[in-house]
Design a protein around this motif. Sequence first.
Motif, PDB file in Angstrom:
ATOM      1  N   SER A  44       1.044  -1.331  -0.041  1.00 26.64           N
ATOM      2  CA  SER A  44      -0.039   0.251  -0.023  1.00 26.64           C
ATOM      3  C   SER A  44       0.910   1.311   0.094  1.00 26.64           C
ATOM      4  N   TYR A  45       1.920   1.166   0.825  1.00 27.79           N
ATOM      5  CA  TYR A  45       2.909   2.300   0.812  1.00 27.79           C
ATOM      6  C   TYR A  45       3.650   2.397  -0.539  1.00 27.79           C
ATOM      7  N   GLU A  46       3.778   1.408  -1.134  1.00 29.61           N
ATOM      8  CA  GLU A  46       4.386   1.528  -2.258  1.00 29.61           C
ATOM      9  C   GLU A  46       3.417   2.009  -3.544  1.00 29.61           C
ATOM     10  N   ALA A  47       2.070   1.542  -3.553  1.00 29.47           N
ATOM     11  CA  ALA A  47       1.210   2.220  -4.329  1.00 29.47           C
ATOM     12  C   ALA A  47       1.190   3.582  -4.135  1.00 29.47           C
ATOM     13  N   ASN A  48       0.906   4.123  -2.862  1.00 29.07           N
ATOM     14  CA  ASN A  48       0.865   5.544  -2.886  1.00 29.07           C
ATOM     15  C   ASN A  48       2.171   6.313  -3.385  1.00 29.07           C
ATOM     16  N   ALA A  49       3.197   5.695  -3.045  1.00 28.09           N
ATOM     17  CA  ALA A  49       4.491   6.552  -3.545  1.00 28.09           C
ATOM     18  C   ALA A  49       4.673   6.530  -4.977  1.00 28.09           C
ATOM     19  N   THR A  50       3.943   5.265  -5.792  1.00 25.35           N
ATOM     20  CA  THR A  50       3.802   5.328  -7.181  1.00 25.35           C
ATOM     21  C   THR A  50       2.807   6.373  -7.733  1.00 25.35           C
ATOM     22  N   ALA A  51       1.760   6.421  -6.823  1.00 27.40           N
ATOM     23  CA  ALA A  51       0.704   7.601  -7.545  1.00 27.40           C
ATOM     24  C   ALA A  51       1.309   9.114  -7.183  1.00 27.40           C
ATOM     25  N   PHE A  52       2.107   8.990  -6.261  1.00 26.53           N
ATOM     26  CA  PHE A  52       2.564  10.416  -5.766  1.00 26.53           C
ATOM     27  C   PHE A  52       3.730  10.586  -6.921  1.00 26.53           C
ATOM     28  N   ASP A  53       4.602   9.677  -7.348  1.00 26.66           N
ATOM     29  CA  ASP A  53       5.515   9.723  -8.552  1.00 26.66           C
ATOM     30  C   ASP A  53       4.756  10.489  -9.851  1.00 26.66           C
ATOM     31  N   ALA A  54       3.704   9.593  -9.994  1.00 28.89           N
ATOM     32  CA  ALA A  54       2.767  10.130 -11.336  1.00 28.89           C
ATOM     33  C   ALA A  54       2.174  11.321 -11.173  1.00 28.89           C
ATOM     34  N   SER A  55       1.546  11.572 -10.189  1.00 25.81           N
ATOM     35  CA  SER A  55       1.122  13.165  -9.977  1.00 25.81           C
ATOM     36  C   SER A  55       2.385  14.136 -10.114  1.00 25.81           C
ATOM     37  N   LYS A  56       3.183  13.765  -9.540  1.00 29.17           N
ATOM     38  CA  LYS A  56       4.586  14.843  -9.676  1.00 29.17           C
ATOM     39  C   LYS A  56       4.973  14.924 -11.229  1.00 29.17           C
ATOM     40  N   ALA A  57       5.013  13.768 -11.840  1.00 31.68           N
ATOM     41  CA  ALA A  57       5.307  13.864 -13.528  1.00 31.68           C
ATOM     42  C   ALA A  57       4.317  14.522 -13.989  1.00 31.68           C
ATOM     43  N   MET A  58       3.043  14.321 -13.805  1.00 37.79           N
ATOM     44  CA  MET A  58       2.218  15.339 -14.347  1.00 37.79           C
ATOM     45  C   MET A  58       2.219  16.747 -14.399  1.00 37.79           C
ATOM     46  N   ALA A  59       2.406  17.114 -12.985  1.00 36.27           N
ATOM     47  CA  ALA A  59       2.684  18.499 -12.699  1.00 36.27           C
ATOM     48  C   ALA A  59       3.926  19.125 -13.471  1.00 36.27           C
ATOM     49  N   MET A  60       4.868  18.289 -13.428  1.00 41.06           N
ATOM     50  CA  MET A  60       6.381  18.753 -14.119  1.00 41.06           C
ATOM     51  C   MET A  60       5.891  18.756 -15.418  1.00 41.06           C
ATOM     52  N   LYS A  61       5.126  17.832 -16.023  1.00 34.96           N
ATOM     53  CA  LYS A  61       4.869  18.191 -17.731  1.00 34.96           C
ATOM     54  C   LYS A  61       3.907  19.257 -17.973  1.00 34.96           C
ATOM     55  N   GLY A  62       2.973  19.510 -17.316  1.00 35.23           N
ATOM     56  CA  GLY A  62       2.123  20.799 -17.228  1.00 35.23           C
ATOM     57  C   GLY A  62       3.373  21.958 -17.047  1.00 35.23           C
ATOM     58  N   LEU A  63       4.055  22.134 -16.090  1.00 33.82           N
ATOM     59  CA  LEU A  63       5.188  23.151 -16.232  1.00 33.82           C
ATOM     60  C   LEU A  63       6.082  23.220 -17.323  1.00 33.82           C
ATOM     61  N   GLU A  64       6.307  22.173 -17.855  1.00 33.40           N
ATOM     62  CA  GLU A  64       7.184  22.130 -19.089  1.00 33.40           C
ATOM     63  C   GLU A  64       6.028  22.798 -20.213  1.00 33.40           C
ATOM     64  N   LEU A  65       5.146  22.335 -20.420  1.00 35.88           N
ATOM     65  CA  LEU A  65       4.320  22.899 -21.432  1.00 35.88           C
ATOM     66  C   LEU A  65       3.809  24.390 -21.267  1.00 35.88           C
TER      67      LEU A  65
END
Length: 147
Positions: free
Chosen positions: A123-144
Amino acid sequence: MSVFQSFNINASGMTAQRFRMDIISENVANVNTTRDADNEPYRRKIVTFAEKEITPFSKVLSNTREAYLGNGVKVHSLEEDTENDFIMKYDPAHPDADENGYVSYPNVNIVTEMTNLIDASRSYEANATAFDASKAMAMKGLELGKA
């Protein structure tokens, strides 16, 4: 929805699962503790979770037209396991043996604890993966936004 809300939700899940892993570790560490400060065997502890902020059903129903925003998770309670009895073992030489030679050991089952530890870890690992995915989406938005 704030860009940071998904971070907060995932972080609350990681924090809750980390606390659960700490309690499971405490249970495993005390598997042979036959006497505590009250001269009783250690009792297994159980963690329960709840939604951070309880949302009334009427509000959830009205939000179905919009995207439902989660609130995250929190530790609801930490209780001792009183449903399962202590494990009685015959060992008349043990200093905590009763008059019949039986020793009360904690109601901790290593197999159950290890299963719960794997579940909490996943469960911890799933939350960490979701956190990384959210971070990647936020970073992509900043790049755009740069272009």
